[in-house]
Design a protein around this motif. Structure first.
Motif, PDB file in Angstrom:
ATOM      1  N   VAL A 156     -44.028   3.191  34.806  1.00 55.47           N
ATOM      2  CA  VAL A 156     -42.756   3.747  34.346  1.00 55.47           C
ATOM      3  C   VAL A 156     -41.726   3.538  35.454  1.00 55.47           C
ATOM      4  CG1 VAL A 156     -41.636   5.754  33.325  1.00 55.47           C
ATOM      5  CG2 VAL A 156     -44.111   5.487  33.159  1.00 55.47           C
ATOM      6  N   SER A 229     -46.843  -0.122  24.580  1.00 59.06           N
ATOM      7  CA  SER A 229     -46.687   1.060  23.744  1.00 59.06           C
ATOM      8  C   SER A 229     -45.590   0.936  22.709  1.00 59.06           C
ATOM      9  CB  SER A 229     -46.360   2.294  24.615  1.00 59.06           C
ATOM     10  OG  SER A 229     -47.420   2.613  25.462  1.00 59.06           O
ATOM     11  N   TYR A 278     -50.099  -0.338  21.124  1.00 62.62           N
ATOM     12  CA  TYR A 278     -50.249  -1.743  20.736  1.00 62.62           C
ATOM     13  C   TYR A 278     -50.938  -2.560  21.819  1.00 62.62           C
ATOM     14  CZ  TYR A 278     -46.588  -0.596  17.335  1.00 62.62           C
ATOM     15  OH  TYR A 278     -45.855  -0.032  16.335  1.00 62.62           O
TER      16      TYR A 278
ATOM     17  N   ASP B  10     -53.902  12.221  15.151  1.00 64.19           N
ATOM     18  CA  ASP B  10     -53.512  12.713  16.469  1.00 64.19           C
ATOM     19  C   ASP B  10     -52.325  11.919  17.026  1.00 64.19           C
ATOM     20  OD1 ASP B  10     -54.031  14.685  18.342  1.00 64.19           O
ATOM     21  OD2 ASP B  10     -55.074  13.282  19.667  1.00 64.19           O
ATOM     22  N   TYR B  11     -52.196  10.674  16.583  1.00 62.46           N
ATOM     23  CA  TYR B  11     -51.041   9.854  17.002  1.00 62.46           C
ATOM     24  C   TYR B  11     -49.821  10.108  16.107  1.00 62.46           C
ATOM     25  CZ  TYR B  11     -54.496   6.921  19.498  1.00 62.46           C
ATOM     26  OH  TYR B  11     -55.478   6.444  20.328  1.00 62.46           O
ATOM     27  N   SER B 138     -45.275   3.079  16.820  1.00 63.11           N
ATOM     28  CA  SER B 138     -44.628   2.703  18.076  1.00 63.11           C
ATOM     29  C   SER B 138     -44.281   3.960  18.867  1.00 63.11           C
ATOM     30  CB  SER B 138     -43.354   1.927  17.714  1.00 63.11           C
ATOM     31  OG  SER B 138     -42.468   1.887  18.792  1.00 63.11           O
ATOM     32  N   ALA B 139     -44.482   3.914  20.178  1.00 62.52           N
ATOM     33  CA  ALA B 139     -44.243   5.115  20.996  1.00 62.52           C
ATOM     34  C   ALA B 139     -43.875   4.701  22.406  1.00 62.52           C
ATOM     35  CB  ALA B 139     -45.493   5.990  21.023  1.00 62.52           C
ATOM     36  N   THR B 140     -43.388   5.641  23.159  1.00 65.14           N
ATOM     37  CA  THR B 140     -43.115   5.392  24.572  1.00 65.14           C
ATOM     38  C   THR B 140     -43.385   6.652  25.374  1.00 65.14           C
ATOM     39  OG1 THR B 140     -41.492   4.653  26.188  1.00 65.14           O
ATOM     40  CG2 THR B 140     -40.674   6.031  24.402  1.00 65.14           C
ATOM     41  N   SER B 141     -43.764   6.442  26.618  1.00 67.51           N
ATOM     42  CA  SER B 141     -43.897   7.560  27.555  1.00 67.51           C
ATOM     43  C   SER B 141     -42.913   7.388  28.701  1.00 67.51           C
ATOM     44  CB  SER B 141     -45.328   7.629  28.098  1.00 67.51           C
ATOM     45  OG  SER B 141     -46.258   7.812  27.063  1.00 67.51           O
ATOM     46  N   ASP B 142     -41.891   6.586  28.482  1.00 69.12           N
ATOM     47  CA  ASP B 142     -41.031   6.195  29.593  1.00 69.12           C
ATOM     48  C   ASP B 142     -39.975   7.216  29.973  1.00 69.12           C
ATOM     49  OD1 ASP B 142     -42.430   3.920  29.930  1.00 69.12           O
ATOM     50  OD2 ASP B 142     -40.910   2.544  29.174  1.00 69.12           O
ATOM     51  N   ILE B 143     -39.809   8.234  29.162  1.00 66.51           N
ATOM     52  CA  ILE B 143     -38.850   9.274  29.529  1.00 66.51           C
ATOM     53  C   ILE B 143     -39.637  10.493  29.975  1.00 66.51           C
ATOM     54  CG2 ILE B 143     -36.942  10.715  28.727  1.00 66.51           C
ATOM     55  CD1 ILE B 143     -36.462   8.457  26.592  1.00 66.51           C
ATOM     56  N   GLU B 144     -39.671  10.695  31.255  1.00 69.04           N
ATOM     57  CA  GLU B 144     -40.368  11.826  31.880  1.00 69.04           C
ATOM     58  C   GLU B 144     -41.861  11.848  31.546  1.00 69.04           C
ATOM     59  OE1 GLU B 144     -38.186  15.313  30.828  1.00 69.04           O
ATOM     60  OE2 GLU B 144     -36.314  14.583  31.689  1.00 69.04           O
ATOM     61  N   LEU B 145     -42.420  10.699  31.208  1.00 65.06           N
ATOM     62  CA  LEU B 145     -43.841  10.527  30.908  1.00 65.06           C
ATOM     63  C   LEU B 145     -44.328  11.408  29.760  1.00 65.06           C
ATOM     64  CD1 LEU B 145     -45.585   9.839  34.328  1.00 65.06           C
ATOM     65  CD2 LEU B 145     -45.434   8.351  32.357  1.00 65.06           C
ATOM     66  N   SER B 146     -43.413  11.770  28.901  1.00 66.45           N
ATOM     67  CA  SER B 146     -43.798  12.488  27.691  1.00 66.45           C
ATOM     68  C   SER B 146     -43.757  11.510  26.518  1.00 66.45           C
ATOM     69  CB  SER B 146     -42.823  13.642  27.428  1.00 66.45           C
ATOM     70  OG  SER B 146     -42.908  14.571  28.482  1.00 66.45           O
ATOM     71  N   ARG B 147     -44.755  11.591  25.649  1.00 62.34           N
ATOM     72  CA  ARG B 147     -44.836  10.629  24.550  1.00 62.34           C
ATOM     73  C   ARG B 147     -43.800  10.947  23.469  1.00 62.34           C
ATOM     74  NH1 ARG B 147     -49.296   7.384  21.954  1.00 62.34           N
ATOM     75  NH2 ARG B 147     -48.840   7.352  19.738  1.00 62.34           N
ATOM     76  N   VAL B 148     -43.098   9.894  23.064  1.00 61.44           N
ATOM     77  CA  VAL B 148     -42.139  10.002  21.963  1.00 61.44           C
ATOM     78  C   VAL B 148     -42.467   8.889  20.976  1.00 61.44           C
ATOM     79  CG1 VAL B 148     -39.709   9.900  21.307  1.00 61.44           C
ATOM     80  CG2 VAL B 148     -40.350  10.820  23.536  1.00 61.44           C
ATOM     81  N   GLY B 150     -41.724   6.228  18.072  1.00 57.73           N
ATOM     82  CA  GLY B 150     -40.625   5.517  17.437  1.00 57.73           C
ATOM     83  C   GLY B 150     -39.750   4.726  18.371  1.00 57.73           C
ATOM     84  N   VAL B 151     -40.152   3.487  18.689  1.00 59.67           N
ATOM     85  CA  VAL B 151     -39.264   2.626  19.462  1.00 59.67           C
ATOM     86  C   VAL B 151     -39.085   1.332  18.660  1.00 59.67           C
ATOM     87  CG1 VAL B 151     -38.611   1.914  21.783  1.00 59.67           C
ATOM     88  CG2 VAL B 151     -40.356   3.638  21.497  1.00 59.67           C
TER      89      VAL B 151
END
Lengths: 534, 163
Positions: A156, A229, A278, B10-11, B138-148, B150-151
């Protein structure tokens, strides 16, 4: 070739500045705390996690011991599947290949999958010098790029930014390079992710050339793997007609089935997930599906130098999960910028000096000291890189390099002698055991390191392993370290209850000494340094 | 099977179980419930189930695909332990692009395609084929390492499990 940021001060100076930034420390403590908890939970679900770590380390060690032949096999497999293979000795050669491919298609932009290798070689800057814009499409890389910032974490790169800062960067910078952020953008992470989706979609749809790295490259099949991801990786790997992948030579694994170990280790260690959203694999060109022109750049850039370091070569096992950063008490307080490199944290503290060599610049030489030697990094590492031992060895190398510098007195000082002694002790389980019973500097140092060392199972270079499900160890390794209790070589691991089905054996009879020689030049490509082990 | 469903959910993906004979009807109702009226749906050329008004992919460009709201495919393997579906982009699955650009992916998995864990999946897969392993939307953990969620990939993943 350099892996560090130009003009960065040595770690102690940079760390002092970083420590004064309370916002940074708050952001990092929150983010690393979150990921540590997630990782711990999903690792605990795997009852044979330790066996998986051993298998991951063994597969990588085996691959590195026969790296030259695996790379040639990889090249052959890729060529058979329609890919063009390029060999790059250093950053300049790799950048030249990518820009040549891009220019041959007349493009002024490429889309990029997040890639440590391309960050390491400064590809974006090299392409910019050729008039080609390289759009980062990973969310964190986008934040760094739009903020004209430097990366501070392997996974990150914008970990040092909180949501409010990211909102401000998007609002101010997106419009300058493409679709602007929505006027009503908030700092809600889902809104920020949506803004990135909208901003990048037009770039994905029009891109003709994409650039990626690869998490793994399978020698036997020519298969490349990208773990991600967001789907930005899939966009880059699928939509453009041309794909160039810059792959560090240490990314090679011998066989397709080796991947099963790493696709269990990596997601849980990296994002703390059972599986990342992914994973894409591709093998050369697939007619009618995805890029029809595929290039692979096999990158050395100091890796053969690292391979020749008998202690440090284990760093080449690294799968870039960043677990060591997230557990490191130094990283959590200083952040990644203080390390002055795209590879920060504990792995960066060893990888940078291994890739560039010590005694070259003060900043790199300061990195092996950026550690308390607490050993948390070793415990977290999915491929069991013994980072503290490498740090200690590199400290000794740094001292040696400075001692032999012109004008320096040629008598070892007390620090140099101490580091050499610690390094010598750590190279042997038996010595470690003796030292632990001793007193003084050696006793303290080895006890410290003994807290994370499991000498009975530590495997540097496997002699002969047979792996079953999950890559479980089936046989003892003749090179296993003796245990501290004196049961050297030890009893074989307890029989594994799930040892059924697929097995594979590998091993090598060779010595531990490494060297690097000039390999064969490849027709139409740059000659490279191909490592062999004598 | 229950573990697979639990892990997929869970996802924050959705799972609907149904009999194989009801697949076409369930696909229709999933699309109807998840999409506005008039939304376009793309399907691979050889999908075993009929999708009402589905447009068969004939090499649509990325820009053309961007006009589609959903895609319906089959899968090759599914992994219970990790809640993963694996596409190898052969029959019933289509080119990689069609399961990427539309915002909703309806993936039909047969019960006999679900294996226990990652090593079991590898044993069944052909490395020469392109693979896409999908674990949730689709997901990301790039904002404060919290999973969101939809990207860039499909923001809605709906698995239809034929039992």
């Amino acid at each position: 070739m350099t892996t560090t940021f130009v003009g960065m001060p040595p770690f102690p100076s940079a760390a002092r500045t970083a420590l004064a930034d309370t916002q940074l420390r708050t952001n990092l403590a929150h983010a690393t705390g979150t990921i540590r908890a997630k990782r711990t939970a999903v690792v605990a679900e795997i009852d044979d996690w330790e066996e998986l770590r051993l298998a991951g380390a063994a597969i990588k060690d085996n691959a590195l011991m026969h790296l030259g032949s695996h790379l040639v096999r990889l090249e052959t497999a890729l060529a058979e599947r329609g890919a063009t293979v390029h060999w790059a000795r250093d950053a300049a050669e790799a950048c030249a290949v990518v820009s040549t491919v891009a220019r041959s298609h007349g493009v002024d932009e490429v889309v990029k999958v997040k890639s440590m290798a391309t960050a390491e070689i400064g590809l974006n800057e090299a392409l910019a010098a050729q008039g080609i814009a390289a759009w980062e499409t990973d969310l964190a890389e986008l934040i760094v790029q739009l903020g004209d910032d430097l990366p501070s974490h392997i996974l990150v790169p914008a970990i040092h930014r909180n949501r409010a800062e990211i909102r401000d960067i998007f609002a101010s910078a997106m419009g300058e390079v493409g679709r602007a952020a929505p006027d009503d953008l908030t700092d809600d992470p889902s809104r920020l992710a949506e803004a990135a989706r909208l901003h990048l979609r037009e770039k994905f749809l029009r891109a003709r050339v994409a650039v990626s790295g690869a998490n793994f490259a399978v020698a036997e099949t020519g298969t490349l793997v990208v773990v991600e991801s967001e789907g930005n990786g899939r966009m880059c790997l699928t939509l453009p007609q041309v794909l160039v992948s810059v792959v560090g030579i240490e990314k090679v694994v011998p066989t397709w089935s080796d991947l099963d170990v790493f696709l269990q280790l990596l997601p849980r260690s990296s994002t703390g997930e059972r599986m990342n959203p992914y994973t894409s694999t591709w093998t050369g060109v697939t007619p009618g599906d995805g890029p029809q022109e595929v290039h692979v750049v096999l990158l050395d850039n100091g890796r053969t130098r690292a391979l020749a370091d008998t202690v440090g070569r284990q760093a080449l096992r690294c799968i870039r999960c960043s677990a060591c950063l997230n557990v490191c008490p130094v990283y959590e307080r200083t952040g990644g910028h203080a390390y002055g490199s795209v590879y920060p944290g504990p792995i960066g503290a060893i990888l940078n000096p291994l890739l560039t060599g010590v005694g070259v610049d003060e900043q790199t030489d300061s990195l092996p000291y950026a550690s308390t030697l607490c050993g948390a990094c070793f415990d977290a590492c999915p491929v069991r890189i013994d980072i503290p031992s490498v740090l200690v060895d590199l400290r000794a190398q740094v001292i040696d390099a400075h001692r032999s510098a012109p004008g320096h007195r040629h008598v070892p000082n007390a620090e140099a002698l101490a580091m050499r002694a610690v390094s010598w002790v750590l190279s042997s389980g038996a010595r470690l055991g003796l030292a632990e019973r001793g007193t003084g500097l050696l006793g303290r140092a080895s006890t410290l390191l003994g807290q994370r060392t499991s000498p009975g199972v530590a495997v540097r270079w496997p002699g002969c392993l047979a792996l079953g499900r999950r890559g479980r160890m089936r046989a003892t390794c003749p090179l296993r370290r003796p245990s501290r209790s004196g049961a050297g070589g030890g009893a074989p691991p307890a029989a594994a209850p799930r040892q059924v089905g697929r097995e594979r054996s590998f091993g090598h009879p060779g010595s531990h000494r490494g060297s690097a020689v000039i390999g064969r030049p490849v027709a139409g490509a740059c000659p490279t340094v191909v490592p062999v082990l004598a | 099977m229950d573990l697979f469903v639990e892990r997929v959910e869970d996802y924050r993906a959705t799972v609907t179980r149904c009999a194989a004979t009801d697949a076409a009807a369930v696909i229709g109702s999933v699309l109807g419930a998840g999409l506005p009226a008039g939304s376009k749906v793309v399907v691979p050329p050889d999908l075993p189930w009929e999708v009402v008004d589905g447009v068969v992919d004939s090499g649509l460009s990325a820009t053309e695909l961007d006009c589609f709201a959903a895609v319906v495919t089959s899968a090759t393997v599914a992994i219970a332990e990790t809640g993963t579906i694996v596409l190898t982009h052969g029959a019933g699955q289509g080119r990689r692009a069609i399961t990427l650009v539309p915002d909703m992916h309806v993936c039909v998995v047969r019960a006999d395609q679900v294996v226990a864990d990652v090593p079991d999946a590898f044993a069944l897969l052909d490395p020469v084929r392109p693979h896409t392993w999908i674990s949730g939307p689709s997901a990301t953990s790039d904002i404060e390492l919290s999973r969101v969620e939809g990207v860039h990939g499909p923001r809605t993943l709906h698995v239809v499990l034929l039992t």
